[in-house]
Each structure stands twice: as structure tokens, then as C-alpha cells.
Design a protein around this motif. Structure first.
Motif, PDB file in Angstrom:
ATOM      1  N   ARG A 203      70.504  86.439  14.660  1.00  0.00           N
ATOM      2  CA  ARG A 203      69.270  87.009  15.214  1.00  0.00           C
ATOM      3  C   ARG A 203      69.410  88.488  15.580  1.00  0.00           C
ATOM      4  O   ARG A 203      68.409  89.203  15.664  1.00  0.00           O
ATOM      5  CB  ARG A 203      68.824  86.210  16.439  1.00  0.00           C
ATOM      6  N   TRP A 206      67.827  90.412  12.729  1.00  0.00           N
ATOM      7  CA  TRP A 206      66.449  90.169  12.303  1.00  0.00           C
ATOM      8  C   TRP A 206      65.662  91.475  12.426  1.00  0.00           C
ATOM      9  O   TRP A 206      65.594  92.081  13.484  1.00  0.00           O
ATOM     10  CB  TRP A 206      65.807  89.106  13.182  1.00  0.00           C
ATOM     11  N   VAL A 209      60.180  89.754  10.346  1.00  0.00           N
ATOM     12  CA  VAL A 209      60.119  88.303  10.544  1.00  0.00           C
ATOM     13  C   VAL A 209      58.694  87.795  10.355  1.00  0.00           C
ATOM     14  O   VAL A 209      57.736  88.397  10.847  1.00  0.00           O
ATOM     15  CB  VAL A 209      60.632  87.918  11.953  1.00  0.00           C
TER      16      VAL A 209
END
Length: 239
Positions: A203, A206, A209
Motif C-alpha cells: 500500500r 499505491w 487506485v
């Protein structure tokens, strides 16, 4: 042979070239053009000649079989020659002379901008590693081609260990920012958990998204230090 000619056994001779019984005709035009009963001698000759012709058919069929075998061998030889040429064309293919840096850019271009669903059986990055040892090494050492993952209920493979394969892809993506798409139905609760666990393990990378609005609650207490774009999908009825 004229269709109005009936061969006579006493005049049959072998062909000097192929050895088949040669059929030297005897004229019976008048008999063929009428319904008169032929003389006994003609009947005997006709029956004998039919037997000779049957033997000839057997010999012809044997020859045809031999020629088919030869033809099959020639077809196989032709294909072998074509394969031989194709192999040598691959050896001198211009793509072999490309610098690895340029080839890596081509690999990246094949992946960038495409919104295809995640599937190791069909995705470009997974196919590239199967082409050759050189392409495999270059693909694995090009992290950006592994940085896009878009999963949906309709397309997610069901016959593989999703978490293991996802973790492998995330490992190959190294430190590249990730583009994540996550749209698994609530009915997929069992496969959702390992998929989510694998994706959340990266994460901190990321960046772009796309998730269902209902899934956003799963991340309410999670931080995403590099997140630059978040897109949510809304479903009005179930799913």
C-alpha cells in the motif's frame, strides 16, 4: 478409352511403363447400341475382361497408396524446410539487434495505457517471460511493466493461488508506483481476503487506485503515502 469399346481378354497386354494390364479394345458398338443378346463368345470375353480390369483396379489403388505416401513425405519435407527458414529468419531478426534499454521501453509501451483485467494466463507481462531466457530476464528486471493490477469478479482466475501470484507480481514491480483496480463482489468474500491482503502489503506504493465505493471503508484506517488519484465506483443494487 472410347465408352463404346469393350476390351477383349485375348488382346490384353501389360503397359511397358507401369506394368498395368493394357486394354486393347475390341469394337462392340452395335451390341452396346442395342438390346440384342450378344454371342456367347462376347459374353465370355466380357467376363474375362472384367476380371482383368478388377485386377488392374487393385494395382492402380496400390500405386495410388504409394504415391500418397510419397506425397505425404514431400509435404513433411516442405514443412521442415519452411521451419528451417523460419528459424534462420528469427536468428537474423532486427529485434535481436535492439539495445536492451530500447527493448525495455517497448515492453513498457505494450503495458502502459491498457485497461485489461488481471490474468497471468493472458497479460502481456506474463507472456513476455515465456518467450526466451533473455526476454524473461529483461522483463523481470523492468519493474514498471508489473505495476498495473486491475481485478474484477468476472475476470479473476479461479484456478490459481491468487495471493501467491499477486505477491510475485508485486515483488517484480520492485519500488514502482502501483496502479490498482479492485472490484470484487461481496459474494467473493473468500477470495477477496487474500487478494486484499496481498495488495495491502504494497500500500505504500499505491498511486492510482480504482475501487468500489463500498470497499473504501476497508481502507479508512489505512494510510497511502504515495496515493495521487482515487476513483470510486457506485453500485445501486447489490453485487
Amino acid at each position: 478409352m472410347n465408352e463404346n469399346i469393350l476390351p477383349c481378354a485375348s488382346e490384353s497386354i501389360p503397359c511397358p511403363r507401369c506394368g498395368f494390364p493394357g486394354l486393347v479394345p475390341r469394337t462392340v458398338v452395335d451390341i452396346l447400341r442395342s438390346n440384342y443378346l450378344p454371342p456367347d463368345s462376347i459374353i465370355v470375353d466380357a467376363r474375362r475382361e472384367m476380371a482383368v480390369a478388377e485386377t488392374g483396379i487393385a494395382l492402380v489403388e496400390e500405386k495410388i497408396s504409394d504415391m500418397k505416401r510419397v506425397l505425404d513425405q514431400l509435404h513433411q519435407r516442405r514443412q521442415s524446410l519452411r521451419d528451417y527458414i523460419a528459424d534462420h529468419r528469427r536468428v537474423i531478426a532486427p529485434i535481436r539487434r535492439l539495445p536492451t534499454e530500447l527493448l525495455a521501453k517497448i515492453f513498457s509501451h505494450c503495458v502502459e495505457g491498457r485497461a485489461y483485467d488481471w490474468d497471468p494466463a493472458t497479460n502481456v507481462e506474463w507472456i513476455l517471460v515465456q518467450v526466451s531466457r533473455a526476454w524473461r530476464a529483461l522483463s523481470i528486471s523492468t519493474p514498471q511493466i508489473w505495476s498495473r493490477i486491475r481485478m474484477t469478479s468476472a475476470s479473476t482466475p479461479k484456478n490459481i493461488d491468487l495471493k501467491a501470484v499477486l505477491l510475485l507480481q508485486l515483488e517484480r514491480s520492485a519500488h514502482s508506483p502501483l496502479t490498482i483496480g479492485f472490484d470484487l463482489k461481496l459474494s467473493w468474500e473468500k477470495p477477496r481476503r487474500p487478494v486484499l491482503a496481498a495488495l495491502l502489503s504494497a500500500r505504500d506504493r499505491w498511486q492510482d487506485v480504482y475501487i468500489r465505493s463500498s470497499d473504501f471503508l476497508l481502507f479508512r484506517s489505512t494510510t497511502f503515502p504515495k496515493l495521487m488519484k482515487l476513483s470510486l465506483s457506485v453500485r445501486l443494487f447489490g453485487g
